[in-house]
Design a protein around this motif. Sequence first.
Motif, PDB file in Angstrom:
ATOM      1  N   SER A  57      17.555  62.628  75.404  1.00  0.00           N
ATOM      2  CA  SER A  57      18.598  61.961  76.185  1.00  0.00           C
ATOM      3  C   SER A  57      19.963  62.051  75.495  1.00  0.00           C
ATOM      4  O   SER A  57      21.000  62.120  76.163  1.00  0.00           O
ATOM      5  CB  SER A  57      18.224  60.498  76.426  1.00  0.00           C
ATOM      6  N   ALA A  58      19.980  62.042  74.168  1.00  0.00           N
ATOM      7  CA  ALA A  58      21.248  62.126  73.440  1.00  0.00           C
ATOM      8  C   ALA A  58      21.973  63.436  73.721  1.00  0.00           C
ATOM      9  O   ALA A  58      23.208  63.471  73.780  1.00  0.00           O
ATOM     10  CB  ALA A  58      21.010  61.970  71.943  1.00  0.00           C
ATOM     11  N   GLN A 144      18.454  54.977  81.167  1.00  0.00           N
ATOM     12  CA  GLN A 144      19.369  56.085  80.893  1.00  0.00           C
ATOM     13  C   GLN A 144      20.568  56.056  81.830  1.00  0.00           C
ATOM     14  O   GLN A 144      21.660  56.507  81.473  1.00  0.00           O
ATOM     15  CB  GLN A 144      18.631  57.421  81.010  1.00  0.00           C
ATOM     16  N   ASN A 203      20.942  55.022  71.726  1.00  0.00           N
ATOM     17  CA  ASN A 203      19.558  55.509  71.653  1.00  0.00           C
ATOM     18  C   ASN A 203      18.557  54.365  71.563  1.00  0.00           C
ATOM     19  O   ASN A 203      17.443  54.468  72.089  1.00  0.00           O
ATOM     20  CB  ASN A 203      19.386  56.425  70.442  1.00  0.00           C
ATOM     21  N   ASP A 209      13.864  55.300  68.230  1.00  0.00           N
ATOM     22  CA  ASP A 209      13.805  56.754  68.318  1.00  0.00           C
ATOM     23  C   ASP A 209      13.204  57.339  67.043  1.00  0.00           C
ATOM     24  O   ASP A 209      12.790  56.622  66.134  1.00  0.00           O
ATOM     25  CB  ASP A 209      15.193  57.341  68.606  1.00  0.00           C
TER      26      ASP A 209
END
Length: 250
Positions: A57-58, A144, A203, A209
């Motif tokens: 996602s980052a 997200q 995150n 994470d």
Amino acid sequence: MTAVNLLRAERIKLLSTRAPWWCAGIAVAVALAYTALFFGFVPLEGQTGVNSTQVASALGRTVVLVLAILAAATEFNWGTMKLTFQAVPARVPALLAKGAVVGVFSGLIGLLVGFGSWAVAYLIKPAADLGLASGADWRAVAGQGLTFALTGLLGVGLGLLFRNPAFALGFALAWTQLLEGLVVLIPRVGDDIYQWMPFFAANQFSGPDLTVSMLQLQPPMGPWGYLAYFAGICVLVYTAGLMITHRRDA
């Protein structure tokens, strides 16, 4: 000009060029491809749950940050910001509309990345425990949309502050891809400082994470606390960009 017309004008300016569509496609494609590689090579016992489906996602947020910076900064290059302020001399309503439109578009990209990554991981490893069975699972995937929307707002703020696309992009990419990672190398206090970095905070909203487990960190806040912290930074930068643009010549 009414609020509806302002939003419509900003939507047309954003979506009538190819750059946002290319950025959206790249953000989704890169995230899904990385997720596929991760789940294709990592053994089943090496996965921790639904939050691990958001491992890329980052990368998507970085592309959205680029999109948002371009949406704001390029208007100064092309002169369209002057035309906007001639139509809306108060400026603030137009800038608020821009932030809203870019933020919503970024949030939609985030939802595609979140649910798309989860779907790819589920298809590759159907035996893994990846069902959306709890609030934490839904937060990791649907959340997200929130972090991407805030990233879009941050990008608009940076674009308004720097005005020059090259400078704004250089700063953003240097921060996300270099500086935040180098902070951990500072002796004694590096790990502590790293846990207050903005994109580390983003995150953590999805859940711990890989960095947390690798560095054996103990984050000082929970997911919602980190979301509030990240939101505060994004709103602060956006507000600073709005105030400076309101006072300076376009």
